[in-house]
Scaffold this motif. Structure first.
Motif, short mmCIF file in Angstrom:
data_model
loop_
_atom_site.label_atom_id
_atom_site.label_comp_id
_atom_site.label_asym_id
_atom_site.label_seq_id
_atom_site.Cartn_x
_atom_site.Cartn_y
_atom_site.Cartn_z
N TYR A 20 -3.19 -49.35 -3.68
CA TYR A 20 -3.06 -49.08 -4.98
C TYR A 20 -1.94 -47.80 -4.93
O TYR A 20 -1.98 -47.00 -4.10
CB TYR A 20 -4.06 -48.58 -5.82
CG TYR A 20 -5.28 -49.67 -5.88
CD1 TYR A 20 -5.37 -50.66 -6.61
CD2 TYR A 20 -6.36 -49.60 -4.62
CE1 TYR A 20 -6.21 -51.75 -6.48
CE2 TYR A 20 -7.19 -50.65 -4.69
CZ TYR A 20 -7.22 -51.60 -5.60
OH TYR A 20 -8.17 -52.79 -5.61
N PRO A 21 -1.06 -47.87 -6.11
CA PRO A 21 0.02 -46.57 -6.19
C PRO A 21 -0.86 -45.51 -6.64
O PRO A 21 -1.80 -45.41 -7.27
CB PRO A 21 0.77 -47.23 -7.22
CG PRO A 21 -0.10 -48.01 -8.34
CD PRO A 21 -1.14 -48.88 -7.05
N LEU A 22 -0.26 -44.19 -6.11
CA LEU A 22 -0.91 -43.25 -6.52
C LEU A 22 -0.63 -42.74 -7.84
O LEU A 22 0.26 -43.12 -8.39
CB LEU A 22 -0.35 -41.94 -5.58
CG LEU A 22 -0.42 -41.73 -3.98
CD1 LEU A 22 0.28 -40.68 -3.44
CD2 LEU A 22 -1.96 -41.65 -3.79
N HIS A 23 -1.56 -41.85 -8.43
CA HIS A 23 -1.45 -41.38 -9.76
C HIS A 23 -0.12 -40.51 -9.60
O HIS A 23 0.14 -39.89 -8.76
CB HIS A 23 -2.69 -40.35 -10.04
CG HIS A 23 -2.40 -39.93 -11.31
ND1 HIS A 23 -1.73 -38.84 -11.59
CD2 HIS A 23 -3.43 -40.14 -12.51
CE1 HIS A 23 -1.92 -38.65 -13.02
NE2 HIS A 23 -2.93 -39.30 -13.59
N THR A 67 -5.40 -43.02 -8.70
CA THR A 67 -4.60 -43.99 -9.35
C THR A 67 -4.88 -44.43 -10.66
O THR A 67 -5.68 -44.18 -11.27
CB THR A 67 -4.68 -45.47 -8.37
OG1 THR A 67 -3.89 -46.28 -8.68
CG2 THR A 67 -5.92 -46.15 -8.51
N LEU A 68 -3.72 -44.85 -11.19
CA LEU A 68 -3.77 -45.38 -12.74
C LEU A 68 -4.14 -47.01 -12.90
O LEU A 68 -4.41 -47.44 -13.71
CB LEU A 68 -2.61 -44.97 -13.52
CG LEU A 68 -2.28 -43.61 -13.71
CD1 LEU A 68 -0.85 -43.34 -14.39
CD2 LEU A 68 -3.29 -42.99 -14.45
N SER A 69 -4.01 -47.53 -11.52
CA SER A 69 -4.26 -48.99 -11.58
C SER A 69 -5.63 -49.17 -11.78
O SER A 69 -6.41 -48.69 -11.18
CB SER A 69 -3.79 -49.51 -10.18
OG SER A 69 -2.46 -49.49 -10.11
N HIS A 70 -5.89 -50.47 -12.26
CA HIS A 70 -7.44 -50.87 -12.15
C HIS A 70 -7.68 -51.22 -10.86
O HIS A 70 -7.08 -52.04 -10.13
CB HIS A 70 -7.51 -51.99 -13.14
CG HIS A 70 -8.82 -52.54 -13.19
ND1 HIS A 70 -10.02 -52.21 -13.64
CD2 HIS A 70 -9.46 -53.68 -12.53
CE1 HIS A 70 -11.11 -52.92 -13.64
NE2 HIS A 70 -10.70 -53.86 -12.88
#
Length: 120
Positions: A20-23, A67-70
């Motif tokens: 997952y991409p970092l915040h 992360t902002l990803s779900h």
């Protein structure tokens, strides 16, 4: 306890850190002097007095993903369970003279047992 969680953080970063991409406000892994402040994971424990708990007082194991990803619940569950298993094994190494256990307490994992003052 911090050294133990730093080792677990390294493992989680190696295994899951690229999923997952970092915040946007989070520094990449290794960019700060504290593993709690960079990379995808912040792993640690917070003391709980245990009111309303079957296991009583102890340390609630916390796994935060920056992360902002779900992140699907199934993935979170796998990571939390794997973290609890690592804590269970590492407690024996980091605190060999303590009778400490890791068990699920409701929907969380908790370190409980000999919490006497000392080197926790």
């Amino acid at each position: 306890m911090k050294a133990m969680f730093d080792e677990i953080d390294d493992y989680l970063e190696d295994r899951y850190g690229n999923l997952y991409p970092l915040h946007p406000n989070r520094m990449p892994r290794g960019e700060t002097s504290n593993k709690e402040s960079d990379g995808l994971f912040n792993v640690g424990a917070a003391f709980s007095a245990g009111y309303g708990s079957e296991l009583g007082r102890g340390y609630v194991i916390e796994v935060h993903m920056s992360t902002l990803s779900h992140v699907p619940d199934e993935i979170k569950t796998i990571i939390e369970k794997e973290t609890a298993e690592m804590v269970r094994e590492k407690l024996k190494v980091f605190f060999p003279d303590r009778d400490l256990e890791v068990e699920k307490d409701g929907h969380i994992y908790k370190i409980h047992g000999d919490l006497s003052l000392g080197s926790l």
